[in-house]
Motif scaffolding. Structure first.
Motif, PDB file in Angstrom:
ATOM      1  N   UNK A 267     -17.449  -7.750   0.571  1.00 36.38           N
ATOM      2  CA  UNK A 267     -16.909  -7.392  -0.748  1.00 36.38           C
ATOM      3  C   UNK A 267     -15.406  -7.142  -0.644  1.00 36.38           C
ATOM      4  N   UNK A 268     -14.734  -7.349  -1.776  1.00 39.42           N
ATOM      5  CA  UNK A 268     -13.342  -6.929  -1.911  1.00 39.42           C
ATOM      6  C   UNK A 268     -13.365  -5.724  -2.825  1.00 39.42           C
ATOM      7  N   UNK A 269     -12.571  -4.769  -2.498  1.00 38.43           N
ATOM      8  CA  UNK A 269     -12.600  -3.546  -3.300  1.00 38.43           C
ATOM      9  C   UNK A 269     -11.220  -2.913  -3.305  1.00 38.43           C
ATOM     10  N   UNK A 270     -11.044  -1.985  -4.239  1.00 36.02           N
ATOM     11  CA  UNK A 270      -9.815  -1.193  -4.277  1.00 36.02           C
ATOM     12  C   UNK A 270     -10.199   0.274  -4.228  1.00 36.02           C
ATOM     13  N   UNK A 271      -9.554   0.992  -3.347  1.00 34.18           N
ATOM     14  CA  UNK A 271      -9.755   2.450  -3.330  1.00 34.18           C
ATOM     15  C   UNK A 271      -8.598   3.071  -4.105  1.00 34.18           C
ATOM     16  N   UNK A 272      -8.943   3.838  -5.133  1.00 35.70           N
ATOM     17  CA  UNK A 272      -7.908   4.451  -5.969  1.00 35.70           C
ATOM     18  C   UNK A 272      -8.118   5.965  -5.932  1.00 35.70           C
ATOM     19  N   UNK A 273      -7.111   6.663  -5.471  1.00 34.50           N
ATOM     20  CA  UNK A 273      -7.300   8.114  -5.332  1.00 34.50           C
ATOM     21  C   UNK A 273      -6.206   8.877  -6.075  1.00 34.50           C
ATOM     22  N   UNK A 274      -6.615  10.013  -6.593  1.00 34.08           N
ATOM     23  CA  UNK A 274      -5.639  10.855  -7.286  1.00 34.08           C
ATOM     24  C   UNK A 274      -5.903  12.309  -6.933  1.00 34.08           C
ATOM     25  N   UNK A 275      -4.860  13.107  -7.126  1.00 36.16           N
ATOM     26  CA  UNK A 275      -4.993  14.553  -6.886  1.00 36.16           C
ATOM     27  C   UNK A 275      -4.907  15.244  -8.237  1.00 36.16           C
ATOM     28  N   UNK A 276      -5.903  16.061  -8.517  1.00 35.62           N
ATOM     29  CA  UNK A 276      -5.995  16.699  -9.829  1.00 35.62           C
ATOM     30  C   UNK A 276      -5.882  18.202  -9.631  1.00 35.62           C
ATOM     31  N   UNK A 277      -5.042  18.834 -10.421  1.00 34.18           N
ATOM     32  CA  UNK A 277      -4.868  20.283 -10.237  1.00 34.18           C
ATOM     33  C   UNK A 277      -5.959  21.040 -10.992  1.00 34.18           C
ATOM     34  N   UNK A 278      -6.002  22.353 -10.805  1.00 28.73           N
ATOM     35  CA  UNK A 278      -7.134  23.107 -11.349  1.00 28.73           C
ATOM     36  C   UNK A 278      -7.147  23.110 -12.875  1.00 28.73           C
ATOM     37  N   UNK A 279      -6.002  22.813 -13.506  1.00 28.32           N
ATOM     38  CA  UNK A 279      -6.021  22.735 -14.963  1.00 28.32           C
ATOM     39  C   UNK A 279      -6.403  21.342 -15.455  1.00 28.32           C
ATOM     40  N   UNK A 280      -6.846  20.492 -14.542  1.00 29.71           N
ATOM     41  CA  UNK A 280      -7.356  19.190 -14.942  1.00 29.71           C
ATOM     42  C   UNK A 280      -6.289  18.108 -15.054  1.00 29.71           C
ATOM     43  N   UNK A 281      -5.042  18.431 -14.758  1.00 30.14           N
ATOM     44  CA  UNK A 281      -3.974  17.430 -14.882  1.00 30.14           C
ATOM     45  C   UNK A 281      -3.828  16.654 -13.580  1.00 30.14           C
ATOM     46  N   UNK A 282      -3.487  15.397 -13.712  1.00 26.16           N
ATOM     47  CA  UNK A 282      -3.276  14.583 -12.511  1.00 26.16           C
ATOM     48  C   UNK A 282      -1.938  14.982 -11.899  1.00 26.16           C
ATOM     49  N   UNK A 283      -2.000  15.510 -10.682  1.00 33.40           N
ATOM     50  CA  UNK A 283      -0.777  15.957 -10.022  1.00 33.40           C
ATOM     51  C   UNK A 283      -0.125  14.810  -9.263  1.00 33.40           C
ATOM     52  N   UNK A 284      -0.930  13.851  -8.812  1.00 36.00           N
ATOM     53  CA  UNK A 284      -0.366  12.692  -8.109  1.00 36.00           C
ATOM     54  C   UNK A 284      -1.388  11.577  -8.072  1.00 36.00           C
ATOM     55  N   UNK A 285      -0.886  10.349  -8.196  1.00 35.26           N
ATOM     56  CA  UNK A 285      -1.736   9.167  -7.992  1.00 35.26           C
ATOM     57  C   UNK A 285      -1.355   8.602  -6.633  1.00 35.26           C
ATOM     58  N   UNK A 286      -2.318   8.337  -5.814  1.00 37.93           N
ATOM     59  CA  UNK A 286      -2.007   7.715  -4.533  1.00 37.93           C
ATOM     60  C   UNK A 286      -1.997   6.203  -4.744  1.00 37.93           C
ATOM     61  N   UNK A 287      -1.221   5.470  -3.953  1.00 37.14           N
ATOM     62  CA  UNK A 287      -1.193   4.017  -4.147  1.00 37.14           C
ATOM     63  C   UNK A 287      -2.574   3.404  -3.923  1.00 37.14           C
ATOM     64  N   UNK A 288      -2.926   2.423  -4.734  1.00 36.00           N
ATOM     65  CA  UNK A 288      -4.203   1.712  -4.542  1.00 36.00           C
ATOM     66  C   UNK A 288      -4.242   1.070  -3.158  1.00 36.00           C
ATOM     67  N   UNK A 289      -5.421   1.044  -2.577  1.00 34.89           N
ATOM     68  CA  UNK A 289      -5.589   0.402  -1.274  1.00 34.89           C
ATOM     69  C   UNK A 289      -6.620  -0.718  -1.429  1.00 34.89           C
ATOM     70  N   UNK A 290      -6.199  -1.932  -1.110  1.00 33.81           N
ATOM     71  CA  UNK A 290      -7.126  -3.070  -1.206  1.00 33.81           C
ATOM     72  C   UNK A 290      -7.917  -3.183   0.097  1.00 33.81           C
ATOM     73  N   UNK A 291      -9.213  -3.433  -0.051  1.00 34.41           N
ATOM     74  CA  UNK A 291     -10.083  -3.494   1.129  1.00 34.41           C
ATOM     75  C   UNK A 291     -10.944  -4.739   1.068  1.00 34.41           C
ATOM     76  N   UNK A 292     -11.120  -5.376   2.201  1.00 37.53           N
ATOM     77  CA  UNK A 292     -12.138  -6.421   2.318  1.00 37.53           C
ATOM     78  C   UNK A 292     -13.120  -5.943   3.371  1.00 37.53           C
ATOM     79  N   UNK A 293     -14.324  -5.720   2.947  1.00 33.71           N
ATOM     80  CA  UNK A 293     -15.297  -5.147   3.886  1.00 33.71           C
ATOM     81  C   UNK A 293     -16.425  -6.136   4.131  1.00 33.71           C
ATOM     82  N   UNK A 294     -16.711  -6.368   5.397  1.00 29.51           N
ATOM     83  CA  UNK A 294     -17.847  -7.227   5.744  1.00 29.51           C
ATOM     84  C   UNK A 294     -19.145  -6.486   5.406  1.00 29.51           C
TER      85      UNK A 294
END
Ligand code: GAL
Length: 821
Positions: A267-294
């Protein structure tokens, strides 16, 4: 007593209901995980339960009927494991569930064989273990809803702890065995399911014949169980690890996330991660990471992000962030996992003790087992929170989970409420099983900001030997590979200069607090803590030792030979900054290991600062005084109801932290004394019924008082709920007190109290009496020295709940609680 609500309570309850918010119980790490495309998490709480039999296959639903028990993947080996089995006669139970707490007590035969008596005493004389094969096996069953939409997904069960030696069946197949009574485990089940509308049944057989500890251990599925459904492409259990490094310009958040393609095609996939603070706001988006997994491939993705102006997690401000990890594939979000974490720094300094976020924090700790009156080890989430709250209120900031890893729900409470935690491994061995247990514990718990130390063991026979050093060097390396951010410790009661003492990062002293000084001089480079310190034995509300009644006076004077009083250890540790802190053995009395009276009917230890119900003993106020010096406090003991002792001299103590304390009897001063720091005051007072009062002065001004008034006969019983608004299905703690006609506590009352709930269920009762063999799973209980407790589960639907307490000849009372959806 009023059972009405204030306007403010009603307004806030409706506001909560309107917003759907749950401010009472912040979501746990697991339940915070929302249902996302491809993934869902469902807590399995409703089970059917029946005792099996450890020595009779027919009474064990056929288990082990012939020698083919483990043949053919276990299929058909037990009738109760098959979907078609009729379990309608089994009891309906709610997990967490401890079946041992509902068993009868078994007085040992007289004279008991010494070893047998010990093993019975260990579990608080409950009729479980080798001599009671008919009580030592528990069977659980629950159906799960599976549809054709689940075909091709990965489904697994997450058990947080089953006591013990669990066999997990899915549709009759044995799919897992887990020995440890304390370690979480995962069970993959998707191969065994019926996706075409057939019944799907999980069965669990737990065998509590043998023990792992010398304290009450309970029996059964006593911690949460979750059913997780995920896409074949997913983040596996405990597949995220968040580390933070606080730097001058922000916090560097380092994330390691496992992604598994468990499908049979690449499969090809993208891992998308973000950091959310306790008030529910997105504090940071991490860069997408493309993956090809056997097919079958698992990859760990490491990312980092500098978070500017991070809000640190501390004991005062429990700022919690969430790492949101999403996997996208073929234009769909196929998985999402939320991981809660906190940003804080910890450090142990050999000369200056423990530091949290760069500031010194003395560890004001208690060590605790994990049972409570009424429910044994099957502690509901709200009760975990309640127990943390009692200790926090006293000023404690640290908890040692002795001698096993804690429930996830307890760690969630510690994160949310600000309680530091030592997580302890149960088995101190480097064999494969123990290493696997350690691995699971660290992976499960390493994202919790409350966790500050990994304890590798406690008073092991090999602690001071070269063998002990070898075993623990291996464990320490293992822990540091999995979590390089936290030190290891070990609770030693002798031989500190050798063996494990030379291996662990932070050395733990069990008792012998006075030997720490010499050790520190010999090993000035190694941080030290008191892993078990004071151990005053006391019975709540008793003021004379009485071997015939198995009670101990609640002055801070009695302790086993290996331990000290509260005052003795704390005066040593308080003034030595190099000792990072200490953990009192114990915060709460615990069932089993009855000490100092080991014989029936003593069923509990008496070490606790609070009793088995969490009612404070007098020492609670000693710690409160000196652990919360900012809050002026005086506390008087004993009570002042001693009919027949008129004119006799009574030993009166005041705990407190004010500059001076004056004692008055019926308004007449009996003297004013300066309170020595970290100590207490004493008087001898000839008894006369009336009003004994302690008045605390700071710089000459009255800042605190406490009174004891001679009580009249019992007249009524009051009831207090720990909160008036609860979430449907949660438990509420109810404390009952016997009062005289003028509303004064009757300190010796033993009236039989009955609890009743409408819109809820009384799940258990207790009174903190270490010698009571009344049933826990009941709705009535005798008061012990004026107090008793009931645990009520509010119904599963929203609405008002009413609970009452009554007693023959006394006025009863009623409390109302609102259950929210
Ligand atoms: C310690 C031990 C504890 C408990 C305690 C009783 O040595 O670590 O588990 O048994 O003694 O005093």
């Amino acid at each position: 007593m009023t059972d009405g609500f204030t306007r403010r309570e009603i307004v806030s309850a409706s506001a909560l209901a309107l917003t759907g918010a749950n401010l009472l119980t912040a979501p746990s790490q697991a339940s915070a995980e929302p249902v996302a495309a491809g993934r869902s998490r469902e807590r399995l709480e409703q089970w059917r339960f029946h005792l099996g039999h450890a020595a009779n296959a027919e009474r064990d639903f056929g288990f082990g009927r012939d020698q083919r028990t483990f043949a053919k993947a276990g299929w058909g080996t037990a009738d109760a494991a098959l979907p078609k089995f009729n379990d309608s006669g089994w009891a309906e139970v709610q997990v967490p569930h401890d079946w041992a707490v509902a068993l009868p007590f078994a007085p040992p035969a007289t004279p008991p064989p010494k070893d047998r008596a010990d093993s019975m005493a260990a579990h608080g004389f409950k009729a479980i273990g080798r001599d009671f094969p008919q009580n030592s096996i528990g069977w659980y069953r629950t159906p799960i809803g599976i549809t054709s939409a689940d075909r091709g997904r990965r489904l697994w069960l997450e058990f947080d702890g089953v006591f013990r030696d669990a066999i997990i069946f899915v549709n009759g197949y044995i799919v897992a065995r887990n020995e440890s009574g304390y370690t979480p485990f995962r069970v993959g089940i998707d191969d065994f399911l019926d996706y075409d509308g057939g019944p799907n049944v999980i069965a669990v057989r737990a065998d509590a014949t043998l023990g792992e500890g010398w304290f009450y251990e309970g029996a059964g599925i006593y911690r949460r169980v979750d059913l997780v459904r995920a896409n074949a492409l997913h983040i596996p259990q405990w597949g995220t690890f968040v580390r933070t490094d606080v730097q001058p310009d922000g916090a560097l958040v380092q994330v390691a996330t496992d992604v598994l393609n468990s499908g049979d095609a690449p499969v090809s996939a993208t891992l998308r991660q973000s950091l959310i603070s306790s008030d529910g706001l997105v504090a940071a988006m991490l860069p997408d990471v493309a993956l090809n997994l056997a097919a079958g491939e698992q990859r760990t993705v490491e990312q980092q992000e500098l978070l500017l102006a991070p809000r640190l997690w501390s004991l005062e401000e429990r700022n919690l962030y969430t790492l949101r990890s999403e996997i996208h594939s073929a234009e769909r979000r196929v998985d999402q996992v939320d991981t809660r974490f906190g940003i804080r720094t910890i450090a142990f300094d050999a000369n200056r003790g423990f530091y949290l976020n760069g500031r010194p924090v003395k560890l004001l700790g208690t060590a605790n087992h994990h049972d409570h009156a009424g429910v044994g080890t099957g502690i509901p989430d709200a009760l975990h929170r309640w127990r943390v709250a009692q200790l926090k209120e006293m000023g404690s900031n640290a908890w040692r989970s002795a001698h096993n890893p804690p429930a996830s729900a307890l760690l969630d409470a510690c994160d949310e409420m600000g309680m530091l935690m030592i997580v302890e491994q149960r088995i101190n061995s480097s064999d494969e099983e123990a290493q696997s247990e350690l691995d699971r514990i660290v992976r499960r718990d390493r994202n919790h900001p409350s966790v500050i130390l990994w304890s590798l063991g406690n008073e092991e026979p090999h602690q001071a030997s070269e063998r002990g050093a070898r075993i623990n060097a291996e464990l320490k390396a293992h822990v540091h590979r999995l979590d390089p951010t936290r030190p290891t410790t070990f609770a030693m009661d002798q031989g500190w200069d050798n063996g494990v003492g030379r291996v662990v990062d932070v050395l733990g002293f069990n008792y012998r607090t006075d030997k720490i000084e010499g050790y520190h001089q010999r090993h000035p480079e190694q941080p030290v803590i008191g892993t078990e310190t004071g151990s005053t034995v006391a019975t709540r509300g008793e003021y004379a030792n009485d071997p015939a009644r198995h009670v101990m006076r609640a002055y801070d004077t009695e302790h086993p030979w290996w331990a000290t009083t509260a005052e003795e250890w704390w005066t040593i540790v308080a003034d030595r900054s190099y000792i990072a802190g200490g953990f009192v053995w114990t915060g709460f009395d615990y069932r089993g290991e009855p000490t100092p009276y080991a014989e029936f009917p003593s069923i509990s230890s008496q070490f606790g600062i609070l009793d088995t119900c969490g009612f404070p003993k007098d020492n609670y106020y000693y710690y409160h005084a000196w652990w919360r010096p900012d809050q002026p406090l005086v506390h008087l003991l004993p009570h002042w109801t001693w009919p027949g002792r008129e004119g006799q001299s009574i030993e009166v103590w005041a705990h407190g932290n004010t500059d001076e304390v004056e004692l008055r009897l019926d308004g007449h001063s009996l003297g004013r004394k300066a309170m020595p720091r970290n100590r207490h005051l004493e008087w001898r007072v000839p008894y006369a019924p009336g009003r004994l009062e302690a008045i605390g002065y700071n710089r000459g001004r009255i800042v605190a008082r406490d009174t004891r008034v001679t009580a009249g006969p019992a007249h009524s019983v009051s009831l207090v709920a720990d909160r008036r608004i609860a979430k449907a299905g949660e438990v509420v703690m109810l404390n009952a007190a016997v009062l005289d006609a003028r509303g004064r506590p009757v300190p010796t009352a033993v009236n039989l109290l009955s609890f009743a709930a409408s819109g809820g269920t009384i799940v258990g009762v207790g009174n903190g009496n270490p010698n009571s063999i009344e049933p826990d799973v009941a709705s009535e209980r005798r008061a012990f020295n004026g107090l008793a407790q009931a645990i009520m589960r509010v119904g599963s639907s929203a609405g008002p709940v009413s609970v009452s307490v009554g007693s023959a000849g006394l006025n009863g009372s009623r409390v109302r609680v609102i259950a929210l959806p």
